[in-house]
Design a protein around this motif. Structure first.
Motif, PDB file in Angstrom:
ATOM      1  N   ALA A  65       0.829  -1.209   0.000  1.00 33.70           N
ATOM      2  CA  ALA A  65       0.000   0.000   0.000  1.00 33.70           C
ATOM      3  C   ALA A  65       0.861   1.255   0.000  1.00 33.70           C
ATOM      4  CB  ALA A  65      -0.919  -0.018   1.221  1.00 33.70           C
ATOM      5  N   VAL A 114      -5.821   0.095  -9.020  1.00 36.39           N
ATOM      6  CA  VAL A 114      -6.994   0.724  -8.406  1.00 36.39           C
ATOM      7  C   VAL A 114      -7.003   2.213  -8.752  1.00 36.39           C
ATOM      8  CG1 VAL A 114      -8.152   1.252  -6.230  1.00 36.39           C
ATOM      9  CG2 VAL A 114      -7.019  -0.963  -6.537  1.00 36.39           C
ATOM     10  N   ASP A 137      -7.139   5.953  -8.451  1.00 35.24           N
ATOM     11  CA  ASP A 137      -6.888   6.872  -7.330  1.00 35.24           C
ATOM     12  C   ASP A 137      -8.110   7.730  -7.010  1.00 35.24           C
ATOM     13  OD1 ASP A 137      -4.308   6.074  -6.776  1.00 35.24           O
ATOM     14  OD2 ASP A 137      -3.405   7.476  -8.208  1.00 35.24           O
ATOM     15  N   TRP A 168      -8.626   2.452   2.821  1.00 35.62           N
ATOM     16  CA  TRP A 168      -8.005   1.218   2.350  1.00 35.62           C
ATOM     17  C   TRP A 168      -8.930   0.026   2.595  1.00 35.62           C
ATOM     18  CZ3 TRP A 168      -6.480  -3.496   4.329  1.00 35.62           C
ATOM     19  CH2 TRP A 168      -5.616  -4.257   3.534  1.00 35.62           C
ATOM     20  N   ARG A 198     -10.092   6.469  -4.082  1.00 39.91           N
ATOM     21  CA  ARG A 198      -9.529   6.808  -2.772  1.00 39.91           C
ATOM     22  C   ARG A 198      -9.786   8.272  -2.444  1.00 39.91           C
ATOM     23  NH1 ARG A 198      -4.719   4.161  -5.130  1.00 39.91           N
ATOM     24  NH2 ARG A 198      -4.672   1.968  -4.506  1.00 39.91           N
ATOM     25  N   THR A 235       2.418   1.842  -3.375  1.00 46.91           N
ATOM     26  CA  THR A 235       1.438   2.271  -4.367  1.00 46.91           C
ATOM     27  C   THR A 235       1.211   3.772  -4.315  1.00 46.91           C
ATOM     28  OG1 THR A 235       0.307   0.140  -4.176  1.00 46.91           O
ATOM     29  CG2 THR A 235      -0.930   1.928  -5.181  1.00 46.91           C
ATOM     30  N   LEU A 265      -2.903  -3.365  -6.641  1.00 48.21           N
ATOM     31  CA  LEU A 265      -3.134  -2.091  -5.957  1.00 48.21           C
ATOM     32  C   LEU A 265      -2.866  -0.910  -6.885  1.00 48.21           C
ATOM     33  CD1 LEU A 265      -1.620  -2.806  -2.415  1.00 48.21           C
ATOM     34  CD2 LEU A 265      -4.010  -2.352  -2.963  1.00 48.21           C
ATOM     35  N   ASP A 285      -9.810  -0.275  -1.255  1.00 48.86           N
ATOM     36  CA  ASP A 285      -8.776  -1.167  -1.805  1.00 48.86           C
ATOM     37  C   ASP A 285      -9.061  -2.636  -1.524  1.00 48.86           C
ATOM     38  OD1 ASP A 285      -5.783   0.614  -2.201  1.00 48.86           O
ATOM     39  OD2 ASP A 285      -7.647   1.547  -1.601  1.00 48.86           O
TER      40      ASP A 285
END
Length: 541
Positions: free
Chosen positions: A360, A433, A435, A452, A438, A363, A430, A456
């Motif tokens: 994580a 995914v 952004d 997360w 998030r 990433t 990851l 995620d």
């Protein structure tokens, strides 16, 4: 990133540094002159030369045998393809002790070749090279084949339309695109064979010694810490260089290529030549992979009275202490199965937490510091596990971390090897995914941890399961560090196998085969389950 950094600093950097310090320090001052003294010894030069040339030979032989398999898996569609893909991957997750034992049953005294033709290859370099090819075949097939399946075949077809021959089109179009993947696979094979321990120790005998085997010998048998410290530094420098070059090849592969869906590039074989190639790959898998494992199982059952009889005598003997007059164990060898499963489960949990946090962090951050941390996570795969294990004993023996008599010491050492597999499995997912998901969670007030967990984790759940499977398999088979820290009344399966092989007698040999078969089956089942749940087949191992 703080938790993974602290974990590696405490349980990797600290023990390794302590071992090196003990070896190179005398009366409070560093004795760097010992490095020159050790590296000038003829016996050490022989070890360095053998380590290097056998790794080069193993890498070349693996590429020669595995590249046709990579092409077949990339371009051909045939019944049983996914099962065969899983089968050729099984050796990679097998403990090196099991690999050595399987080839000992095939090539050693009383093995299949010895019985049929009187041929013995144990204690020869050929046994080591073949076992290394067996172990690393899947690295080339999956790394190169995964990328090859995503290269657009129309580019090579266009070159042939413009007048290029089949070989010229391959050399000018496909090979340059594959070169980074081939280089990455070759570097990983070289790394694994350069640091080979269990295979060389079982099949090579006293005549052959890699750096890792010599570190073990100097540490455990001769108690020569200065020599072991110098060899650890040499191996550390070599591994660091290999990983740096590997990282550069991976970045080059990621930037340079435009890939397509693998489903668009595979088709049924056409013509006699392609069917012959497929048959050759199947025959290679049969002789190189299935035959050693089949002989291992056969030898584990060859315990009945009378010629040619089969039974479970060796398995039954695992339930008692001192069967056949042996005092190899303080507990029944079968208890090693339960010990290994418990240790591996705890190690998997630790590896998932540390590796997940590290992935994580990698990433969401960039820069040289992050790339350096990424390389650090890979070091346990190449740095001497023997050094780490012995370092645990001499560093984690005082409050507040007096763990020398604690059971948690074994899972901690195993988790160090599992973390790189967790990171390498989870990182590509990851990074895929979006952004913006998030950012939307953060705008709605979610903390980084909750974002997360809510964003995620649902997207990477399958990757977490795959990472857990790999971490479990490699933890189950960890040998180099565990051989130092596993207590006599709580042996793991690889340690138990090595102890049994180290003692004479038919019963000890048969029990080693039986335990190796059990370990092989557990690892194989784990791998087959992974193949059913994994979805990404893009070339990341």
């Amino acid at each position: 990133m703080a938790v993974p950094v602290a974990f590696f600093a405490l349980f990797f950097a600290y023990p390794v540094t302590a071992i090196v310090g003990r070896g190179l320090k005398a009366e409070g001052s560093w004795q760097f002159g010992r490095i020159g003294e050790v590296l000038s010894r003829p016996d050490i030069l022989d070890v360095l030369w053998f380590t290097t040339w056998q790794a080069l030979a193993s890498t070349a032989l693996t590429l020669l045998i595995a590249l046709p398999g990579a092409y077949v898996f990339a371009r051909f569609d045939f019944p049983g393809k996914q099962v065969l893909r899983a089968v050729v991957t099984v050796p990679f997750v097998l403990p090196t002790v099991v690999v050595g034992t399987a080839f000992l049953a095939l090539l050693g005294r009383g093995g299949l070749l010895d019985e049929l033709w009187g041929v013995r290859l144990d204690t020869t370099v050929w046994a080591i090279l073949l076992a290394h090819v067996f172990f690393n075949y899947a690295v080339v097939v999956r790394t190169v084949g995964g990328l090859w399946s995503q290269l657009d075949p129309r580019q090579e077809e266009a070159a042939r339309v413009l007048g290029a021959g089949r070989f010229a089109a391959f050399r000018r179009v496909t090979l340059p695109a594959l070169a980074p993947a081939v280089a990455a696979a070759a570097l990983m094979v070289f790394l694994f064979t350069f640091t080979s321990f269990g295979v060389v120790q079982i099949l090579g005998g006293p005549a052959y010694s890699t750096l890792e085997v010599e570190i073990y010998r100097q540490t455990a048998q001769l108690l020569d810490l200065p020599t072991a410290a110098v060899l650890t530094l040499v191996q550390f420098a070599a591994v660091g260089g290999i990983l740096a070059v590997h990282a550069a090849t991976v970045r080059r592969r990621e930037r340079a290529l435009k890939l397509v869906d693998p489903a668009q590039t595979s088709r049924r074989p056409r013509g006699a030549g392609q069917w012959a190639l497929l048959g050759g790959v199947l025959l290679t898998a049969l002789l190189l992979i299935l035959l050693p494992l089949g002989v291992l199982v056969e030898r584990s059952l060859d315990g009945a009275d009378g010629p040619g009889g089969y039974g479970f005598r060796y398995y039954e003997a695992l339930q008692s202490v001192g069967a056949g007059g042996s005092s190899t164990f303080l507990v029944p060898p079968l208890e090693a199965v339960g010990n290994s499963l418990r240790y591996a489960l705890v190690a998997t949990l630790i590896a998932l937490v540390i590796g997940g946090l590290a992935a994580a962090a990698l990433t969401r951050r960039a820069g040289r510091l992050v790339r350096g941390f990424d390389a650090l996570l890979m070091l346990p795969l190449g740095v001497s596990a023997v050094t780490v294990g012995f370092g645990f004993l001499i560093t984690l023996d005082k409050p507040p971390l007096d763990l020398r008599t604690s059971w948690i010491l074994v899972p901690l050492a195993q988790a160090l090897v599992g973390v790189p597999f967790v990171v390498r499995t989870m990182l590509p997912v990851l990074r895929a995914v979006d952004d913006r998901l998030r950012e939307a969670a953060a705008v709605l007030g979610a903390s980084p941890l909750r974002a997360w967990r809510e964003v995620d984790l649902p997207l990477v759940r399958r990757a977490v399961l795959v990472a857990a499977g790999f971490a479990f398999a490699v933890s189950l088979g960890e040998f180099g560090a565990t051989v130092f820290i596993a207590r006599p009344d709580n042996p793991t399966l690889p340690v138990a196998v090595a102890r049994l092989l180290g003692r004479s007698g038919e019963l000890n040999y048969g029990q080693a085969m039986a335990l190796s078969t059990i370990l092989m089956l557990v690892c194989a089942v784990s791998l087959l389950l992974l193949e059913r749940i994994r979805t990404d087949r893009s070339g990341e191992f």
